[in-house]
Design a protein around this motif. Structure first.
Motif, PDB file in Angstrom:
ATOM      1  N   ALA A   2      26.077  24.796  34.074  1.00  0.00           N
ATOM      2  CA  ALA A   2      25.866  24.011  35.586  1.00  0.00           C
ATOM      3  C   ALA A   2      26.484  25.919  36.376  1.00  0.00           C
ATOM      4  O   ALA A   2      25.545  26.310  37.456  1.00  0.00           O
ATOM      5  CB  ALA A   2      26.383  23.176  36.117  1.00  0.00           C
ATOM      6  N   SER A   3      27.481  26.527  36.000  1.00  0.00           N
ATOM      7  CA  SER A   3      27.588  27.713  35.814  1.00  0.00           C
ATOM      8  C   SER A   3      27.541  29.275  35.756  1.00  0.00           C
ATOM      9  O   SER A   3      27.877  29.998  36.005  1.00  0.00           O
ATOM     10  CB  SER A   3      29.864  27.625  35.885  1.00  0.00           C
ATOM     11  N   THR A   4      26.183  28.730  34.561  1.00  0.00           N
ATOM     12  CA  THR A   4      25.853  29.790  34.031  1.00  0.00           C
ATOM     13  C   THR A   4      24.584  30.389  34.852  1.00  0.00           C
ATOM     14  O   THR A   4      25.328  31.781  34.970  1.00  0.00           O
ATOM     15  CB  THR A   4      24.890  29.587  32.859  1.00  0.00           C
ATOM     16  N   PRO A   5      23.989  29.962  35.986  1.00  0.00           N
ATOM     17  CA  PRO A   5      23.643  31.487  37.038  1.00  0.00           C
ATOM     18  C   PRO A   5      24.591  32.011  37.797  1.00  0.00           C
ATOM     19  O   PRO A   5      24.498  33.551  38.027  1.00  0.00           O
ATOM     20  CB  PRO A   5      22.093  30.406  37.962  1.00  0.00           C
ATOM     21  N   PHE A   6      25.296  31.246  38.243  1.00  0.00           N
ATOM     22  CA  PHE A   6      26.836  32.089  38.796  1.00  0.00           C
ATOM     23  C   PHE A   6      27.049  33.088  37.881  1.00  0.00           C
ATOM     24  O   PHE A   6      27.219  34.602  38.727  1.00  0.00           O
ATOM     25  CB  PHE A   6      27.383  30.912  39.328  1.00  0.00           C
ATOM     26  N   LEU A   7      27.271  32.520  37.073  1.00  0.00           N
ATOM     27  CA  LEU A   7      27.894  34.503  35.603  1.00  0.00           C
ATOM     28  C   LEU A   7      27.647  35.252  35.793  1.00  0.00           C
ATOM     29  O   LEU A   7      28.061  36.515  35.468  1.00  0.00           O
ATOM     30  CB  LEU A   7      28.650  33.344  34.464  1.00  0.00           C
ATOM     31  N   LEU A   8      25.704  34.420  35.765  1.00  0.00           N
ATOM     32  CA  LEU A   8      25.063  35.507  34.883  1.00  0.00           C
ATOM     33  C   LEU A   8      24.787  36.662  36.664  1.00  0.00           C
ATOM     34  O   LEU A   8      24.910  37.550  36.341  1.00  0.00           O
ATOM     35  CB  LEU A   8      23.376  35.214  34.868  1.00  0.00           C
ATOM     36  N   ASP A   9      24.919  36.011  37.631  1.00  0.00           N
ATOM     37  CA  ASP A   9      24.463  37.263  39.115  1.00  0.00           C
ATOM     38  C   ASP A   9      25.799  37.459  39.432  1.00  0.00           C
ATOM     39  O   ASP A   9      25.834  38.859  39.620  1.00  0.00           O
ATOM     40  CB  ASP A   9      24.900  35.836  39.796  1.00  0.00           C
ATOM     41  N   CYS A  10      26.916  37.297  38.932  1.00  0.00           N
ATOM     42  CA  CYS A  10      28.423  37.737  39.273  1.00  0.00           C
ATOM     43  C   CYS A  10      28.529  39.087  37.685  1.00  0.00           C
ATOM     44  O   CYS A  10      29.304  39.793  37.997  1.00  0.00           O
ATOM     45  CB  CYS A  10      29.241  37.166  38.690  1.00  0.00           C
ATOM     46  N   SER A  11      27.727  39.197  37.035  1.00  0.00           N
ATOM     47  CA  SER A  11      27.253  39.965  35.582  1.00  0.00           C
ATOM     48  C   SER A  11      26.602  41.635  35.910  1.00  0.00           C
ATOM     49  O   SER A  11      27.290  42.603  35.461  1.00  0.00           O
ATOM     50  CB  SER A  11      27.444  39.668  34.765  1.00  0.00           C
ATOM     51  N   LYS A  12      26.474  41.399  37.113  1.00  0.00           N
ATOM     52  CA  LYS A  12      25.694  42.087  37.837  1.00  0.00           C
ATOM     53  C   LYS A  12      26.093  42.629  38.851  1.00  0.00           C
ATOM     54  O   LYS A  12      25.920  43.968  39.326  1.00  0.00           O
ATOM     55  CB  LYS A  12      23.557  41.591  38.522  1.00  0.00           C
ATOM     56  N   ARG A  13      27.224  42.286  39.747  1.00  0.00           N
ATOM     57  CA  ARG A  13      27.654  43.191  40.587  1.00  0.00           C
ATOM     58  C   ARG A  13      29.081  43.151  40.500  1.00  0.00           C
ATOM     59  O   ARG A  13      30.330  44.190  41.020  1.00  0.00           O
ATOM     60  CB  ARG A  13      27.831  42.020  41.998  1.00  0.00           C
ATOM     61  N   HIS A  14      29.877  42.539  39.762  1.00  0.00           N
ATOM     62  CA  HIS A  14      31.668  42.411  39.168  1.00  0.00           C
ATOM     63  C   HIS A  14      31.449  43.029  37.150  1.00  0.00           C
ATOM     64  O   HIS A  14      30.390  42.634  37.178  1.00  0.00           O
ATOM     65  CB  HIS A  14      32.234  41.161  39.645  1.00  0.00           C
ATOM     66  N   THR A  16      34.237  41.761  36.169  1.00  0.00           N
ATOM     67  CA  THR A  16      35.269  40.679  35.873  1.00  0.00           C
ATOM     68  C   THR A  16      35.476  39.208  37.013  1.00  0.00           C
ATOM     69  O   THR A  16      35.004  39.895  38.055  1.00  0.00           O
ATOM     70  CB  THR A  16      36.669  40.683  35.956  1.00  0.00           C
ATOM     71  N   LEU A  17      35.965  38.701  36.755  1.00  0.00           N
ATOM     72  CA  LEU A  17      35.319  37.012  37.899  1.00  0.00           C
ATOM     73  C   LEU A  17      36.973  37.089  38.596  1.00  0.00           C
ATOM     74  O   LEU A  17      37.117  36.251  40.017  1.00  0.00           O
ATOM     75  CB  LEU A  17      35.723  35.808  36.973  1.00  0.00           C
ATOM     76  N   ARG A  18      38.187  37.329  38.601  1.00  0.00           N
ATOM     77  CA  ARG A  18      39.401  37.931  39.273  1.00  0.00           C
ATOM     78  C   ARG A  18      38.903  38.827  40.771  1.00  0.00           C
ATOM     79  O   ARG A  18      39.362  38.578  42.133  1.00  0.00           O
ATOM     80  CB  ARG A  18      39.668  39.336  38.563  1.00  0.00           C
ATOM     81  N   GLN A  19      37.621  39.639  40.401  1.00  0.00           N
ATOM     82  CA  GLN A  19      37.121  40.739  41.920  1.00  0.00           C
ATOM     83  C   GLN A  19      35.511  39.434  42.682  1.00  0.00           C
ATOM     84  O   GLN A  19      35.392  39.702  43.941  1.00  0.00           O
ATOM     85  CB  GLN A  19      35.823  40.841  41.603  1.00  0.00           C
ATOM     86  N   VAL A  20      36.119  37.964  42.508  1.00  0.00           N
ATOM     87  CA  VAL A  20      35.075  37.028  42.911  1.00  0.00           C
ATOM     88  C   VAL A  20      35.526  36.670  44.179  1.00  0.00           C
ATOM     89  O   VAL A  20      37.084  36.802  44.218  1.00  0.00           O
ATOM     90  CB  VAL A  20      34.649  36.160  42.454  1.00  0.00           C
ATOM     91  N   THR A  21      35.026  36.615  45.390  1.00  0.00           N
ATOM     92  CA  THR A  21      36.117  35.997  46.796  1.00  0.00           C
ATOM     93  C   THR A  21      35.425  34.819  47.266  1.00  0.00           C
ATOM     94  O   THR A  21      34.434  34.415  46.144  1.00  0.00           O
ATOM     95  CB  THR A  21      35.907  37.123  47.638  1.00  0.00           C
ATOM     96  N   ARG A  22      35.665  34.055  47.781  1.00  0.00           N
ATOM     97  CA  ARG A  22      36.149  33.223  48.883  1.00  0.00           C
ATOM     98  C   ARG A  22      34.256  33.372  49.118  1.00  0.00           C
ATOM     99  O   ARG A  22      33.979  32.391  49.821  1.00  0.00           O
ATOM    100  CB  ARG A  22      36.855  32.765  49.807  1.00  0.00           C
TER     101      ARG A  22
END
Length: 295
Positions: A2-14, A16-22
């Motif tokens: 279920a988290s695959t779409p979020f990871l694909l979207d994060c790969s375009k903007r960040h 690493t996942l450490r850059q994800v904010t609330r």
């Protein structure tokens, strides 16, 4: 996943996942079709990464998961119905279970608690409590086959219930859910889905009348899942219930004091107060008269 779409979207903007904010996580969930399911998947993913010390922050901490999406009942496919019929032919108990749930739309606990006398072969009715249905040919044959097997295996049992197990045959209790689950584990659908399919078929025949659905299948009048767009659901008037005051248990010392008009207080203030409030006669017996101290 279920988290695959979020990871694909994060790969375009960040990077690493450490850059994800609330704030970024909240913005992404607001655009999802099913935010509850995605929020649960992302919360578990970030929680695992945080426990493995791969992240310094936990952006999903305290994030509301939202309301759980309501499931809409859907009819069974013809392949699933054929699988059910083939599996039920080899087991009389399973065949009767499928008939009671899939044709008469009984709840699983109602089938387990159904007495043997509920199956009326003479009158052609299936009746027990609020259940009063005509006995169709399939259910009649399934009940006859199972009852014959029941009498051949447990001819001297005194259990009044229809379904028996090796444990309940020596008692008068109904079978448990642990007896039913092994019978239904190989079926393509659960017992609740089988019951929902029967209700959907019945409402399609009657035009999805909510009154008929509630009376015939014992469904909740507040659930609009089986109502047609042209019909409104029933809303019963709210009623207030008064709580019955709880009575304190009577102790053995209180019963003894109530039988005797004389109560010797042994320096216990709680007993003295309690007996004084109940109107009992309190007396302080001198210690010298008894020849010993009560303390």
């Amino acid at each position: 996943m279920a988290s695959t779409p979020f990871l694909l979207d994060c790969s375009k903007r960040h990077r690493t996942l450490r850059q994800v904010t609330r704030a970024g996580l909240t913005e992404w969930l607001s655009q999802c079709a099913a935010p509850h399911n995605d929020a649960v998947a992302l919360r578990n993913m970030f929680k695992t990464l945080k426990s493995q010390r791969l992240l310094f922050a936990y952006p999903a901490r305290g994030r509301s998961l939202g309301a759980r999406p309501a499931s809409v009942p859907t009819p069974l496919s013809p392949e699933a119905i054929q699988t059910l019929a083939a599996a039920a032919e080899g087991d009389p108990a399973l065949k009767l279970l499928v008939a009671l749930i899939g044709i008469h739309a009984l709840y699983p606990h109602e089938t387990r608690e159904l007495p043997l006398a509920a199956v009326g072969f003479t009158g052609g009715r299936l009746g027990h409590g609020n259940i009063d249905h005509p006995l169709d040919a399939f259910t009649r044959q399934a009940a006859a086959d199972y009852i014959q097997l029941r009498h051949s295996r447990r001819p001297h049992t005194r259990n009044p219930h229809l379904f028996l197990s090796s444990q309940t045959a020596h008692s008068r209790t109904p079978v448990t859910i642990g007896w039913m689950q092994p019978l239904l584990k190989d079926l393509p659908v659960a017992a609740q889905r089988l019951r929902e399919d029967r209700i959907l078929e019945g409402t399609a025949v009657t035009g999805a009348d909510p009154q008929h659905t509630c009376a015939r299948y014992s469904t909740s009048p507040l659930t609009p899942d089986f109502a047609a767009p042209g019909h409104s659901t029933l809303t019963p008037c709210p009623t207030k219930t008064r709580r019955t005051p709880r009575r304190r248990p009577v102790t053995a010392s209180a019963r003894g004091a109530a039988r005797s008009p004389l109560y010797v207080v042994c320096g216990n203030d709680k007993k003295r107060t309690a007996r004084g409030a109940s109107g009992l006669v309190l007396a302080q017996e001198p210690a010298a008269a008894a020849g010993r101290s009560y303390r």
